[in-house]
Design a protein around this motif. Structure first.
Motif, short mmCIF file in Angstrom:
data_model
loop_
_atom_site.label_atom_id
_atom_site.label_comp_id
_atom_site.label_asym_id
_atom_site.label_seq_id
_atom_site.Cartn_x
_atom_site.Cartn_y
_atom_site.Cartn_z
N GLN A 125 -51.85 26.42 9.03
CA GLN A 125 -51.72 25.03 8.58
C GLN A 125 -52.58 24.77 7.35
N LEU A 126 -53.74 25.40 7.28
CA LEU A 126 -54.55 25.26 6.07
C LEU A 126 -53.81 25.83 4.86
N LEU A 127 -53.07 26.91 5.08
CA LEU A 127 -52.33 27.53 3.98
C LEU A 127 -51.17 26.67 3.48
N ASN A 164 -66.92 16.06 6.14
CA ASN A 164 -67.36 17.07 7.11
C ASN A 164 -66.76 16.62 8.44
N LEU A 165 -65.73 17.32 8.87
CA LEU A 165 -64.98 16.91 10.06
C LEU A 165 -65.51 17.52 11.35
N GLY A 166 -66.56 18.33 11.25
CA GLY A 166 -67.10 18.99 12.43
C GLY A 166 -67.54 18.00 13.50
N VAL A 167 -67.30 18.36 14.74
CA VAL A 167 -67.68 17.52 15.88
C VAL A 167 -68.32 18.41 16.94
N ASN A 168 -69.46 17.99 17.44
CA ASN A 168 -70.14 18.73 18.49
C ASN A 168 -69.23 18.92 19.69
N GLY A 169 -69.10 20.17 20.17
CA GLY A 169 -68.28 20.44 21.34
C GLY A 169 -66.84 20.76 21.07
N PHE A 170 -66.38 20.68 19.82
CA PHE A 170 -64.98 20.91 19.52
C PHE A 170 -64.59 22.38 19.69
N THR A 171 -63.42 22.58 20.24
CA THR A 171 -62.81 23.90 20.36
C THR A 171 -61.76 24.07 19.26
N SER A 172 -61.17 25.27 19.22
CA SER A 172 -60.10 25.51 18.26
C SER A 172 -58.93 24.54 18.49
N ARG A 173 -58.66 24.20 19.74
CA ARG A 173 -57.59 23.25 20.03
C ARG A 173 -57.92 21.88 19.47
N ASP A 174 -59.18 21.49 19.57
CA ASP A 174 -59.59 20.19 19.03
C ASP A 174 -59.43 20.15 17.51
N VAL A 175 -59.74 21.25 16.85
CA VAL A 175 -59.55 21.29 15.40
C VAL A 175 -58.09 21.07 15.06
N LEU A 176 -57.21 21.72 15.81
CA LEU A 176 -55.77 21.53 15.59
C LEU A 176 -55.35 20.08 15.81
N ASP A 177 -55.83 19.49 16.88
CA ASP A 177 -55.37 18.17 17.28
C ASP A 177 -56.04 17.03 16.54
N GLU A 178 -57.33 17.20 16.21
CA GLU A 178 -58.11 16.08 15.69
C GLU A 178 -58.49 16.20 14.21
N ALA A 192 -57.03 33.16 19.77
CA ALA A 192 -56.32 33.85 18.69
C ALA A 192 -55.11 33.03 18.24
N ARG A 193 -54.37 32.48 19.19
CA ARG A 193 -53.21 31.68 18.84
C ARG A 193 -53.62 30.42 18.08
N ASN A 194 -54.65 29.74 18.57
CA ASN A 194 -55.09 28.51 17.90
C ASN A 194 -55.65 28.79 16.51
N ALA A 195 -56.48 29.83 16.40
CA ALA A 195 -57.06 30.15 15.10
C ALA A 195 -55.99 30.52 14.09
N ALA A 196 -54.97 31.25 14.53
CA ALA A 196 -53.87 31.58 13.63
C ALA A 196 -53.15 30.32 13.17
N LEU A 197 -52.92 29.39 14.10
CA LEU A 197 -52.27 28.13 13.73
C LEU A 197 -53.11 27.33 12.75
N ILE A 198 -54.43 27.30 12.96
CA ILE A 198 -55.31 26.57 12.04
C ILE A 198 -55.20 27.15 10.63
#
Length: 217
Positions: A116-118, A61-75, A107-113
């Protein structure tokens, strides 16, 4: 889809391990405010699906309190290769709203996420989950104007809904369930802000059937 049958990928109820499941996201994924890991919705999902194959094994479970879409991409996404997921869920967006990021950035970050998952997973092994509305909770007003923040959450949910649909990825909308917390405080964690285990159980009523169908159950 993986399921009962013969040939490569067939499920053997006697020996096959659960599918490696990785949950990505923010406080709602890691279950901030819950009383224990068993109340988090990814854990509840595994428990709800039970022992009938294919089962799930929550390897991270990689979720982190306070994370944004950018954080998901980076971390979070850089950790996927080592985790070797066979199913992933994504719930992220509330902190983009709270921190005032433009919808175009989300929108840009979510699309990238999702893209990358795909790379790692088939579309039918990815599930996107809507962001709940924190503004109806006792502490919601502490995180910005409730009307504006609620509207931002709705817009981000529509963005990720559309991005998922364009990619053949399942999207589960739990937003309306979160609104019940305005009148039922048992659906709010003790911190007065995040969902309780009871609210997450309502989410699983919707998420589990979608995942079961994707798994061919």
């Amino acid at each position: 889809m993986r399921g009962a049958g013969s040939g490569p990928g067939a499920f053997d109820s006697g020996s096959a391990p659960g599918l490696r499941y990785v949950a990505l996201g923010d406080s709602y994924t890691i279950g901030t405010g819950t009383l224990g890991a068993e109340e988090r919705w990814p854990d509840q999902l595994v428990a709800r699906l039970g022992a009938d194959g294919p089962t799930l094994d929550l390897v991270a479970n990689l979720g982190v309190n306070g994370f944004t879409s950018r954080d998901v991409l980076d971390e979070e996404l850089p950790r996927l290769a080592a985790l070797r997921p066979e199913l992933a869920t994504l719930l992220v967006g509330v902190n983009d709203v709270v921190q005032g990021f433009p919808e175009t950035t989300y929108a840009r970050n979510a699309a990238l996420i999702l893209d990358q998952l795909l790379v790692a997973l088939r579309p039918d092994r990815i599930v996107a989950v809507a962001t709940p509305d924190f503004t109806v909770t006792p502490q919601g007003a502490a995180y910005g104007d409730p009307v504006l923040q609620a509207a931002g959450i709705r817009r981000n949910n529509e963005i990720v809904r559309g991005l998922a649909a364009d990619r053949g990825i399942a999207f589960v909308d739990i937003h309306d369930l979160s609104l019940r917390a305005a009148h039922d405080r048992s659906l709010v964690a003790d911190d007065g802000l995040h969902p309780s285990g009871a609210q997450y159980a309502l989410w699983i009523d919707r998420i589990a059937p979608v995942v079961a169908a994707l798994l061919g159950r």
